[in-house]
Write an enzyme that holds these catalytic residues in place. Structure first.
Site, PDB file in Angstrom:
ATOM      1  CG  ASP A 186      -6.617  -6.672  14.781  1.00  0.00           C
ATOM      2  OD1 ASP A 186      -7.530  -5.941  15.216  1.00  0.00           O
ATOM      3  OD2 ASP A 186      -5.423  -6.400  14.894  1.00  0.00           O
TER       4      ASP A 186
ATOM      5  CG  ASP B 293      -2.326  -0.428   0.875  1.00  0.00           C
ATOM      6  OD1 ASP B 293      -2.554  -0.764  -0.307  1.00  0.00           O
ATOM      7  OD2 ASP B 293      -3.184  -0.454   1.772  1.00  0.00           O
TER       8      ASP B 293
END
Lengths: 553, 244
Positions: free
Chosen positions: A273, A135
């Site tokens: 997460d 990214d």
């Protein structure tokens, strides 16, 4: 261990009884503050002990060992002559060949770091494809991947941060399982060998391994690292028993079907997460946590990195608390899972509790408002405190091998981060994405700890007033002592920040690049078992702090 | 540091220092004051009584009446007096609190201005000798009696003439000064009793609130000798000067 936990519990109960005894109650405001703060701390401590006591069982069952023994297609290995090339050994689970993808998420980290991680990821035992999900859009990383034999993926948008990045990669790949590593976490060659066999149970959605840190050089990284050592060494194994261990975003391997089942990694939060784990558990999937260290990475080294990491995690916790209450009626979770997720969601409230406790002595000094009745003597106070805090320290000593001042300091001074996180969640404010240990020009830590500096100034001035008052009255009061202690702890953090600021300034000027960090002498533990004297009798020794302790060195 | 952070930090430090200064003033103020555990307005009083038994034939005052020196309060006719008069007429000439008429009637008069707070006899009744006929609160003699529980150190800091704030039940405060300090032990607790005088304690003022027996709250200012006293005085003087 169990005895120690029981004694700690006793200490907590005595302390609670002392606080709640109506005869001891003082003025309403400080009393309410103390009770609130202590209630949060005590409940969290009790829940943590419950979790720790539950963590004795090994998740590796017979099926796991059987699957591990038959993990590689030996026939294919010998047919294709791969005996020496362990990273090409085809993986078999449940009698079928499986494809494993390994994702390394990159977002502007240092090239050296990325290289180490990618090299280690490619070299893991068992056939797998390594993908670098960049990214940071760096051409250097692309060339690096070409050299190391990893596939390189760059997406056009930056939507959904890391979770979006992984989801994008999932649309390009078709592996049965996929592992995720942050760019600064270097996996062990046996990572797949230790984790993939769990998938023989069709209900297992992911296998999580601990985050261990190899860079415990600065006071901040040591504090942050040790804080988490308790979590990875004791809390997660306990949660595992209740099928409530959650994913921490790296050093984890997922079953693709499970993630497809919940529509991809959760992207609406910075703590994707925990949210992903929660959604998996709600859909009835199993999670596995093994306390073996299979990847080593970097703890936040600077105050800036620490502040941003904590802000992200705390935000995730408060999001679950306020937007997705685990006790909601339409959640399909077991009672244990609900309790465990509530503990996670409220855990960062313990970070706010010190704020309330820091304000109690100034209230007494300036306004004569006391949390406890006057007839309690100083000694009684100290005794009751001993019941609670000394036991906590002993417990820390036992679990981590030593009590760490860094942890206490960070725990005391971090409250502005958690208050900010809570505020952001309540107001729905979005915070920027940040990598732990990014490679841009470092900013002075004082940019991120203005509230702490102001608090330090406030407490220091309050201490002056308190000392003046006590000299005047010729009586030493507990409020003064308490306030001085708090001032000292905050002051030590100021020193840490000042040293870090100086180090960063030198770094930024490019002078002394090879210098060791000023604040951080590396302490290598001296262990020389071979020099132990030979004893004729049997020696029974307490087990030396083992794996997790080793890993964080 | 960035300039924005520097600004934030500077402003923050100024605010914190100002807060601590204000808190310190509050704190010093509290250190130098002590509030009474009980206090009430009292008055000096005198009693008018009869030396001789007799019948009350006239009552001129009731409780609450204001009287002036020389006003007649009661008339009591006594046969003892009449008898004594007949043998020795000069005997009753010098008494200040009553005059005697030839038929043995004693007229009791007020010896000072004030208010009748108690009456001890009614018309038509017989009063034995030694009876107190009326109790009169002396006008202009109001004072406050206040009790404190003080530490020895605070006791040492009381000064004669020190300022005392007297808060009336309607929460208005009038100033007073310390007149006399005594200590008595009640149930094993030493209580400091302070007599406070004030020229603003005028009978009947403030809608009748200022009267003997009115409970009030008396806040005593102690001598300041802490290390913050000087700064405190400076701040207060400054606030006063700018009109706060």
């Amino acid at each position: 261990m169990i005895a120690l936990v029981l004694i700690s519990t006793l200490g907590i109960l005595l302390y609670g009884q002392f606080l709640l005894n109506p005869a001891n109650r003082g003025d309403l405001l400080p009393y309410a503050m103390v009770i609130t703060a202590e209630a949060i701390l005590v409940v969290q401590a009790l829940m943590a002990m419950w979790t720790i006591l539950s963590g004795g069982s090994d998740p590796r069952d017979f099926a796991f060992h059987q699957a591990q023994a038959a993990l590689y297609d030996r026939g294919a290995v010998s047919r294709r002559g791969l005996a020496d090339q362990r990273r090409e050994w085809p993986i078999v689970v449940g009698g079928r060949r499986r494809v494993v993808d390994v994702f390394v998420t990159v977002y502007g980290e240092e090239l050296e770091k990325i290289e180490t991680t990618v090299r280690a990821a490619v070299a893991m035992q068992g056939e797998h494809r390594t993908w670098v999900l960049d990214d940071g859009r760096s051409d250097e990383v692309r060339e690096l991947c070409g050299r190391l034999g990893a596939r390189y993926v760059r997406r056009l948008s930056g939507n959904g941060a890391k979770a979006g990045n992984v989801n994008h990669a999932l649309s390009l790949t078709d592996g049965d399982y996929f592992a995720i590593f942050d760019a600064d976490f270097v996996p062990d060659p046996m990572f797949l060998h230790e984790t993939v066999p769990f998938f023989v149970d069709e209900r297992v959605a992911f296998v999580q391994t601990p985050q261990a840190y190899g860079n415990l050089r600065s006071l901040v990284s040591r504090g942050a690292g040790y804080m988490q050592a308790v979590f990875y060494r004791f809390i997660q194994p306990g949660r595992n028993r209740f099928n409530a261990a959650f994913c921490v975003g790296t050093n984890v391997i997922f079953r693709r079907d499970a993630i497809d089942d919940i529509g991809g990694m959760f992207t609406d939060s910075k703590s994707e997460d925990v949210w992903t784990s929660l959604h998996l558990h709600e859909r009835g999937w199993r999670s596995v946590y093994i306390p073996s260290v299979l990847a080593i990475g970097d703890a936040p080294e600077t105050i800036e990195a620490y502040a941003k990491q904590q802000l992200r995690w705390a935000t995730g916790g408060f999001e679950i608390l306020l937007q997705h209450n685990p006790f909601g009626l339409n959640r399909r979770l077991t009672m244990d899972q609900r309790l465990q997720y509530t503990v996670t969601a409220t855990h960062y409230l313990t970070g706010i509790a010190p704020l309330l406790l820091l304000l109690v002595p100034p209230l007494e000094i300036f306004f004569d408002l006391r949390p406890m009745n006057l007839h309690i003597s100083v000694l009684q106070w100290v005794l009751f405190y001993a019941g609670f805090y000394v036991m906590q320290i002993v417990l820390a000593f036992y679990t981590l091998g030593s009590f760490r001042y860094e942890v206490l300091m960070l725990a005391t001074v971090s409250f502005p981060i958690y208050v900010k996180a809570l505020w952001n969640v309540i107001t729905g404010k979005d915070v920027g994405w940040h990598v732990t240990g990014g490679a841009r020009k470092a900013k002075s830590p004082f940019n991120f700890i203005i509230p702490q500096v102001l608090f330090f100034v406030f407490l220091a001035l309050t201490s002056l007033v308190a000392v003046g008052r006590d000299l005047d009255n010729r009586v030493l009061t507990l409020a003064t002592l308490w306030n001085l202690l708090n001032t000292l702890i905050l002051g030590s953090f100021m020193v840490v920040a000042a040293r870090e600021a100086r180090r960063l300034r030198i770094q930024n000027q490019g002078i002394g690049e090879r210098r060791r960090p000023v604040a951080a002498p590396v302490q290598q533990p001296v262990r020389q078992p071979e020099r132990q004297p030979v004893s004729v009798r049997t020696v029974i020794a307490t087990p030396y702090p083992n794996r997790a302790e080793e890993a964080i060195r | 540091m960035t300039w924005a952070s520097r600004m934030k930090l500077t402003v923050g430090v100024i605010v914190v220092v100002a807060l601590v200064a204000i808190f310190t003033v509050v704190f010093t103020q509290r250190q130098s004051e002590v509030v009474s555990s009980s206090a009430s307005i009292q008055a000096q009083r005198y009693e008018v009584g009869t030396e001789y038994s007799g019948d009350v034939i006239k009552q001129n005052v009731r409780v609450g009446d204001a009287v002036k020196a020389g006003d007649t309060l009661f008339e009591v006719r006594s046969s003892t007096v009449a008898e004594a008069l007949s043998t020795d007429p000069a005997r009753f000439a010098s008494s200040g609190s009553y005059t005697v008429s030839p038929d043995g009637t004693m007229s009791f008069v007020a010896t000072g201005d004030g208010t009748v707070s108690k009456v001890g006899a009614q018309v038509g009744t017989f009063v034995p000798n030694g009876t107190v006929l009326a109790t009169i609160d002396r006008a202009g003699s109001l004072f406050v009696e206040s009790d404190y529980r003080l530490t020895p150190r605070d006791y040492e800091r009381i000064e004669r003439g020190a300022r005392v704030g007297l808060m009336l039940p309607d929460r208005t405060t009038i100033p007073g000064t310390v007149d006399r300090v005594t200590v008595q032990t009640v149930n094993g607790v030493a209580r400091t009793r302070i007599r406070v005088v004030s020229d603003r304690l005028r009978e009947g003022a403030r809608g009748g609130l200022i009267a003997p027996g009115t409970p009030i709250e008396a806040t005593l200012s102690l001598r300041q000798d802490g290390i913050f006293a000087g700064a405190q005085d400076a701040v207060l003087a400054f606030l006063k000067k700018i009109g706060l």
